[in-house]
Every structure is written in C-alpha cells, then in structure tokens.
Design a protein around this motif. Structure first.
Motif, PDB file in Angstrom:
ATOM      1  N   GLY A  67     -46.470 -26.780 118.510  1.00  0.00           N
ATOM      2  CA  GLY A  67     -46.722 -25.969 119.696  1.00  0.00           C
ATOM      3  C   GLY A  67     -47.804 -26.524 120.596  1.00  0.00           C
ATOM      4  N   ILE A  68     -48.576 -27.497 120.078  1.00  0.00           N
ATOM      5  CA  ILE A  68     -49.629 -28.137 120.869  1.00  0.00           C
ATOM      6  C   ILE A  68     -49.344 -29.627 121.004  1.00  0.00           C
ATOM      7  CG2 ILE A  68     -52.085 -28.717 120.969  1.00  0.00           C
ATOM      8  CD1 ILE A  68     -52.662 -26.063 119.597  1.00  0.00           C
ATOM      9  N   ASP A  69     -49.220 -30.294 119.875  1.00  0.00           N
ATOM     10  CA  ASP A  69     -48.917 -31.730 119.903  1.00  0.00           C
ATOM     11  C   ASP A  69     -47.426 -32.017 120.008  1.00  0.00           C
ATOM     12  OD1 ASP A  69     -51.647 -32.507 119.583  1.00  0.00           O
ATOM     13  OD2 ASP A  69     -51.492 -31.958 117.464  1.00  0.00           O
ATOM     14  N   GLY A  70     -46.612 -31.017 119.800  1.00  0.00           N
ATOM     15  CA  GLY A  70     -45.164 -31.188 119.895  1.00  0.00           C
ATOM     16  C   GLY A  70     -44.489 -29.843 120.098  1.00  0.00           C
ATOM     17  N   SER A  71     -43.195 -29.874 120.329  1.00  0.00           N
ATOM     18  CA  SER A  71     -42.450 -28.636 120.568  1.00  0.00           C
ATOM     19  C   SER A  71     -42.363 -27.812 119.289  1.00  0.00           C
ATOM     20  CB  SER A  71     -41.053 -28.958 121.095  1.00  0.00           C
ATOM     21  OG  SER A  71     -40.342 -29.764 120.169  1.00  0.00           O
ATOM     22  N   TRP A  72     -42.085 -26.512 119.455  1.00  0.00           N
ATOM     23  CA  TRP A  72     -42.041 -25.597 118.314  1.00  0.00           C
ATOM     24  C   TRP A  72     -41.057 -24.477 118.617  1.00  0.00           C
ATOM     25  CZ3 TRP A  72     -46.212 -21.734 116.306  1.00  0.00           C
ATOM     26  CH2 TRP A  72     -46.026 -21.530 114.928  1.00  0.00           C
ATOM     27  N   VAL A  73     -40.475 -23.905 117.569  1.00  0.00           N
ATOM     28  CA  VAL A  73     -39.479 -22.848 117.747  1.00  0.00           C
ATOM     29  C   VAL A  73     -40.125 -21.485 117.997  1.00  0.00           C
ATOM     30  CG1 VAL A  73     -37.709 -24.001 116.391  1.00  0.00           C
ATOM     31  CG2 VAL A  73     -39.339 -22.482 115.253  1.00  0.00           C
ATOM     32  N   TYR A  74     -41.440 -21.360 117.725  1.00  0.00           N
ATOM     33  CA  TYR A  74     -42.129 -20.086 117.882  1.00  0.00           C
ATOM     34  C   TYR A  74     -43.157 -20.166 119.007  1.00  0.00           C
ATOM     35  CZ  TYR A  74     -40.299 -18.722 113.283  1.00  0.00           C
ATOM     36  OH  TYR A  74     -39.482 -18.420 112.228  1.00  0.00           O
ATOM     37  N   PRO A  75     -43.494 -19.034 119.624  1.00  0.00           N
ATOM     38  CA  PRO A  75     -44.625 -19.009 120.565  1.00  0.00           C
ATOM     39  C   PRO A  75     -45.923 -19.374 119.848  1.00  0.00           C
ATOM     40  CG  PRO A  75     -43.240 -17.071 120.846  1.00  0.00           C
ATOM     41  CD  PRO A  75     -42.771 -17.752 119.591  1.00  0.00           C
ATOM     42  N   ILE A  76     -46.893 -19.813 120.605  1.00  0.00           N
ATOM     43  CA  ILE A  76     -48.077 -20.468 120.063  1.00  0.00           C
ATOM     44  C   ILE A  76     -48.913 -19.566 119.166  1.00  0.00           C
ATOM     45  CG2 ILE A  76     -49.508 -19.904 122.073  1.00  0.00           C
ATOM     46  CD1 ILE A  76     -49.532 -23.172 120.027  1.00  0.00           C
ATOM     47  N   VAL A  77     -48.981 -18.258 119.440  1.00  0.00           N
ATOM     48  CA  VAL A  77     -49.842 -17.374 118.648  1.00  0.00           C
ATOM     49  C   VAL A  77     -49.307 -17.191 117.230  1.00  0.00           C
ATOM     50  CG1 VAL A  77     -50.962 -15.089 118.587  1.00  0.00           C
ATOM     51  CG2 VAL A  77     -50.594 -16.226 120.758  1.00  0.00           C
ATOM     52  N   ALA A  78     -48.057 -17.570 116.970  1.00  0.00           N
ATOM     53  CA  ALA A  78     -47.515 -17.489 115.613  1.00  0.00           C
ATOM     54  C   ALA A  78     -48.303 -18.354 114.640  1.00  0.00           C
ATOM     55  CB  ALA A  78     -46.046 -17.906 115.614  1.00  0.00           C
ATOM     56  N   LEU A  79     -49.030 -19.349 115.168  1.00  0.00           N
ATOM     57  CA  LEU A  79     -49.866 -20.191 114.299  1.00  0.00           C
ATOM     58  C   LEU A  79     -51.012 -19.405 113.674  1.00  0.00           C
ATOM     59  CD1 LEU A  79     -50.341 -23.688 116.001  1.00  0.00           C
ATOM     60  CD2 LEU A  79     -49.617 -23.238 113.652  1.00  0.00           C
ATOM     61  N   VAL A  80     -51.480 -18.370 114.369  1.00  0.00           N
ATOM     62  CA  VAL A  80     -52.676 -17.650 113.912  1.00  0.00           C
ATOM     63  C   VAL A  80     -52.471 -17.000 112.546  1.00  0.00           C
ATOM     64  CG1 VAL A  80     -54.278 -15.773 114.437  1.00  0.00           C
ATOM     65  CG2 VAL A  80     -53.519 -17.317 116.263  1.00  0.00           C
ATOM     66  N   PRO A  81     -51.448 -16.158 112.341  1.00  0.00           N
ATOM     67  CA  PRO A  81     -51.277 -15.579 110.999  1.00  0.00           C
ATOM     68  C   PRO A  81     -50.986 -16.635 109.933  1.00  0.00           C
ATOM     69  CG  PRO A  81     -49.388 -15.059 112.393  1.00  0.00           C
ATOM     70  CD  PRO A  81     -50.443 -15.625 113.282  1.00  0.00           C
ATOM     71  N   VAL A 167     -51.108  -4.763 126.058  1.00  0.00           N
ATOM     72  CA  VAL A 167     -51.855  -5.885 125.472  1.00  0.00           C
ATOM     73  C   VAL A 167     -51.345  -6.188 124.065  1.00  0.00           C
ATOM     74  CG1 VAL A 167     -54.114  -6.612 124.616  1.00  0.00           C
ATOM     75  CG2 VAL A 167     -53.924  -5.525 126.872  1.00  0.00           C
ATOM     76  N   ILE A 168     -51.198  -5.154 123.235  1.00  0.00           N
ATOM     77  CA  ILE A 168     -50.764  -5.346 121.854  1.00  0.00           C
ATOM     78  C   ILE A 168     -49.343  -5.913 121.809  1.00  0.00           C
ATOM     79  CG2 ILE A 168     -50.188  -4.145 119.708  1.00  0.00           C
ATOM     80  CD1 ILE A 168     -52.460  -2.183 120.386  1.00  0.00           C
ATOM     81  N   LEU A 169     -48.454  -5.362 122.620  1.00  0.00           N
ATOM     82  CA  LEU A 169     -47.071  -5.841 122.632  1.00  0.00           C
ATOM     83  C   LEU A 169     -46.967  -7.265 123.198  1.00  0.00           C
ATOM     84  CD1 LEU A 169     -45.249  -2.571 123.718  1.00  0.00           C
ATOM     85  CD2 LEU A 169     -45.052  -3.724 121.508  1.00  0.00           C
ATOM     86  N   THR A 170     -47.838  -7.610 124.124  1.00  0.00           N
ATOM     87  CA  THR A 170     -47.835  -8.973 124.669  1.00  0.00           C
ATOM     88  C   THR A 170     -48.296  -9.972 123.615  1.00  0.00           C
ATOM     89  OG1 THR A 170     -48.262  -8.128 126.895  1.00  0.00           O
ATOM     90  CG2 THR A 170     -48.704 -10.461 126.503  1.00  0.00           C
ATOM     91  N   VAL A 171     -49.327  -9.621 122.869  1.00  0.00           N
ATOM     92  CA  VAL A 171     -49.767 -10.485 121.769  1.00  0.00           C
ATOM     93  C   VAL A 171     -48.630 -10.664 120.765  1.00  0.00           C
ATOM     94  CG1 VAL A 171     -51.333 -10.664 119.801  1.00  0.00           C
ATOM     95  CG2 VAL A 171     -52.208  -9.918 122.024  1.00  0.00           C
ATOM     96  N   ALA A 172     -47.935  -9.556 120.444  1.00  0.00           N
ATOM     97  CA  ALA A 172     -46.801  -9.642 119.513  1.00  0.00           C
ATOM     98  C   ALA A 172     -45.705 -10.544 120.069  1.00  0.00           C
ATOM     99  CB  ALA A 172     -46.247  -8.247 119.237  1.00  0.00           C
ATOM    100  N   THR A 173     -45.477 -10.493 121.387  1.00  0.00           N
ATOM    101  CA  THR A 173     -44.460 -11.331 122.024  1.00  0.00           C
ATOM    102  C   THR A 173     -44.814 -12.808 121.913  1.00  0.00           C
ATOM    103  OG1 THR A 173     -43.877  -9.563 123.569  1.00  0.00           O
ATOM    104  CG2 THR A 173     -43.257 -11.801 124.191  1.00  0.00           C
ATOM    105  N   TRP A 174     -46.100 -13.127 121.960  1.00  0.00           N
ATOM    106  CA  TRP A 174     -46.530 -14.515 121.821  1.00  0.00           C
ATOM    107  C   TRP A 174     -46.570 -14.972 120.374  1.00  0.00           C
ATOM    108  CZ3 TRP A 174     -46.813 -18.352 125.219  1.00  0.00           C
ATOM    109  CH2 TRP A 174     -46.799 -18.030 126.568  1.00  0.00           C
ATOM    110  N   ILE A 175     -46.171 -14.077 119.460  1.00  0.00           N
ATOM    111  CA  ILE A 175     -45.957 -14.457 118.066  1.00  0.00           C
ATOM    112  C   ILE A 175     -44.465 -14.650 117.806  1.00  0.00           C
ATOM    113  CG2 ILE A 175     -46.195 -13.712 115.654  1.00  0.00           C
ATOM    114  CD1 ILE A 175     -48.694 -12.176 116.484  1.00  0.00           C
TER     115      ILE A 175
END
Length: 460
Positions: A67-81, A167-175
């Motif tokens: 999601g940073i150095d290459g493409s990814w199937v998930y939005p970027i915040v999915a890396l956090v959990p 805000v909460i639903l937007t964060v969830a969308t970026w996961i």
C-alpha cells in the motif's frame, strides 16, 4: 405491548434479558469461535496466520510496505490492525488478533446494550450473538471483523452524533471499502448532511496526507484497480451458473486456483464477459437504489423508515452483484440488521424481523460452506451446490425485501406531509458514553400510526 405489535422485539424473555447472561454468552461465543479458528478444521484462520502475518513480515523485516511501496488489495488503514496484532511478537500474532477483535466487539456490544444501563436492545444483542455463532470462525478471522464493530458504533451514533458517525465509518472504509455503502445511505437519509460530508472528507484527507507523507503516492488508491482485475470467485452468486454447468459436464468449464489473489475461481464460456460486466452492473443497481431513495426523500419519508432498509439494500447489492463472494462478506449484513432492529426496538421505523431471520439463515449456510465443507463445494458435490445456490438466492430475497420496503415507505400516506418532529427527532436515542441517553416521553414510547398521522394532519 400486545402480541400483535409490529414494534415488539422479535426475541426476548425475562431470562434472556439478564445482562449477566447476555454478556457471558457474548464472551463465550468469542472464545468458542477463537478455539475454532486456532484448532478447528479447514484452516479458517489462514488469512490471518499466513497472509496478514506475511504482509507484516514484509514491512518489519524486509522494509517493504504494502500500500506504500507497492499496490495492495486493501485500503491503507488495514495495515494498522495487522501491525497491532504483532505487538506481542509474531508467535502470538493469531492470539493477539483474536484479542483485538474481542476488545473492539466488546466496545460495540457495550454501546449497543448501554453497558447495562438499558435493556432496550437486549433482543438485538442476542441476535448478534446468534449471528456470530451461526457464521462461525470466519466472523473473527478476517479484516472485516475489525470493520464490523466500528460500523455498528457508527450507525448507532448517526441519529445524535452524525459527524462522529461519519468519522468512524470513514476510518472503517479505509480499512475495508464496504462501509462506504453505509455512508452513502446516511448521506441520503439524514438531515445533517453537511456534518456527514465534513466528517468524512476531513478524515479521508488526514488519512491520505499521512499515507503520502510515508511515500505511498498513487499506491494509496491501488485497492480500487486491484479489485477490478479479479475473475469470478467460486462463492460469488454469479459463479453459481458455471458451477452447475461444470457439474452438468459442459466443456471447458472448471474451477481453478488463482495464485495472484489466493482464491478459487471459475473459468468457462462467458466468464470473461461476465467478469467485465459485474462492476458496471453493480453500479447500475446502486444508481437505481439511489433514485428510489431520492424519491423517498422527496416524499418526506422519515429517516427512521428510510435509513435501515436503504443501508440493507446497498450492502446486499454490493454482495449480490460482486465478482467475489468471500464468506466474510456476510458479516457486513449484521450492521444494517442491527440498525433496523435497534430502531424498531424504540417503536420507530419498519419491522425488521424478516431480514433478521433471513440473515441468520445465510450465516448458518455460510459456515456450512466454509470452512468445514468447502472441499465438497470445489468438488461439485450436488448437496453442497444446492446449499451454495440457496445461500446466494437468499441475497436476492434480502434485496427484494429492502426494495419493497423502500417502495412502500415512499408511497405511504405520510409522504404528502412534512415530517413530524416527534417522529424525526430522537428516532435512535443517544448511546452511552457518547451522550446521555434521553428519557423518552410517553408519546415517543408509543409506536407511531403513520396512516393516522396523515389523517390527523389533514383534519387540522
């Protein structure tokens, strides 16, 4: 409440109303599903223990960040959990993941039940427990299990804290992208549209800015293009046609494993065309649902009658017309059902018993399909093909119910009159600790007779 009252909770009794029993059942359900994930058959925890941990190994060991150095199937915040699951080391990654999901679910369950301060949503909470048990280990074993509690809290806040909900639903969308369907339904339905837009836009800008500061560049949106090039996954509703064709012996039709996306897909005459058309078809269905919703808004349908079925319609449409039919998608259905049941539990909105029961059936059939008997699906066992076909057909039954409910709401007799403040305000009470729960007066506790409302307005 009389037995015939359509607003009476569909599930409840003096025994089941005990908060201690309810919380015990909720925790025990998670412990049971955790055991199934760790030790059960069928490798239900494979995505977490193999794929998610591999992505974090790449980041922390090889310094390659998806999601940073290459493409990814998930939005970027999915890396956090996924990174949080490594807090106690890679060896405890599965256990930490299950603990993280449990903590998030406890917060959402506490919000739903008022942390014991109210028993209004007891029946709704029991529905969630039953849903988890029927869906099985997959309910905890995917990234979707992180977005589910966030989305539940978001929709429960929308009536009194629309900006916080956005805000909460937007964060969830970026996961995981699917909560965007809930945001779209909220944007159409509620009056506080400006607050919803501001909350969603500011949150998205902040997430994008952080990702760009780490050098993500265009990769931050790569999840959109990654999904568009996928083929037809075996469990997707549209794939059922080719599964039965292969069972019937149609030439050049077969199931194969796609190593790029680590999933089983179908191949045969017409598959490429169908795969190309599914996304445009989904968009057309969403547009049609939006037009129906706008008709309801134009006819002044109260938000409590519009938002729950519209949320369900959007979510089901995204599943039913998707090229991918992963079992974890069923978790998405819990959110509009919980919203509809919670709204109905205070005498607002339309009865949600029918879709609630259908979703429980869908969850049970899905656990039967995956992880236990998935090999029989791939082997085209006729019994399992029937199970899969029935499960997929029920998606369209749910969609039909949601569309019919929206249509009836838009044609109801109150549609020619301005919304009554007694109905529109407080349609979903504040939830602790996000707000002090309002004491509903006697008039608000009484279910609203919409037909009589129109007659009374006319008479006055």
């Amino acid at each position: 409440m009389t037995p015939s009252d359509p607003h009476r909770p569909f599930w409840g009794s003096p025994v089941l109303s005990s908060p201690l029993l309810l919380w015990a059942a909720f925790i025990l359900a998670h412990l049971w599903l955790g055991v199934l994930n760790l030790y059960g058959p069928g490798l239900p925890f494979g995505d977490v223990t193999i794929v998610y941990r591999f992505w974090t190994d790449q980041a922390l060991v090889s310094n390659y960040w998806v999601g940073i150095d290459g493409s990814w199937v998930y939005p970027i915040v999915a890396l956090v959990p996924m990174l949080l699951a490594r807090v106690f080391g890679p060896e405890l990654f599965p256990n930490t993941w299950l603990s993280l999901v449990l903590v998030l679910d406890i917060v959402a369950f506490g919000v739903l039940t008022g942390w014991g301060r109210t028993r209004r949503n007891t029946g709704v909470a029991w529905w969630w427990v039953a849903f988890l048990l029927l869906l099985g280990p997959i309910a905890l074993g995917r990234i979707d299990s992180i977005t589910l509690p966030l989305a539940i809290v978001g929709v429960l806040l929308v009536a009194t804290r629309p900006r916080a909900a956005a805000v909460i639903l937007t964060v969830a969308t970026w996961i995981k992208v699917w909560p965007a369907a809930l945001l779209a339904a909220i944007l159409i339905s509620v009056r506080a549209r400006t607050q919803v837009v501001v909350g969603a836009v500011v949150t998205s800008i902040a997430i994008i800015a952080v990702a760009l500061s780490f050098g993500a560049g265009a990769n931050i949106f790569s999840f959109v293009t990654q999904q568009s090039v996928r083929g037809l996954q075996v469990e997707a509703p549209v794939s059922t046609l080719w599964l039965w064709q292969e069972f019937a012996g149609v030439a050049n039709t077969f199931v194969y494993y796609d190593r790029s996306f680590l999933t089983w897909q179908v191949r045969g005459p017409g598959v490429e065309v169908a795969s190309m058309l599914m996304n445009p078809l989904m968009i057309l269905v969403v547009i049609a649902l939006t037009l129906l919703a706008l008709l309801a808004v134009r006819n002044r349908v109260p938000v409590q009658d519009l938002l729950p079925p519209l949320s369900l319609a959007y979510v089901v449409a995204v599943i039913a017309f998707n090229k991918v039919g992963s079992p974890q998608y069923v978790t998405w259905l819990a959110v509009p059902i919980i919203l509809g049941l919670a709204t109905n539990s205070v005498g607002r909105g339309r009865p949600f018993r029918t879709p609630a029961i259908i979703v429980l059936v869908v969850a049970g059939l899905t656990q039967l399909i995956y992880p236990y008997l998935y090999g029989y699906v791939l082997g085209l066992n006729p019994g399992m093909l029937i199970v899969l076909s029935v499960r997929n057909l029920l998606y369209f039954v749910l969609l039909g119910w949601a569309v019919a409910t929206l249509w009836r709401a838009s044609r109801a007799r109150y549609s020619t009159f301005p919304p009554d403040d007694r109905i529109s305000e407080g349609w979903l009470p504040a939830v602790w600790p996000f707000g002090v729960e309002r004491a509903l007066n006697e008039d608000r506790d009484r279910p609203v007779d919409y037909d009589r409302l129109g007659e009374d307005e006319l008479a006055s």
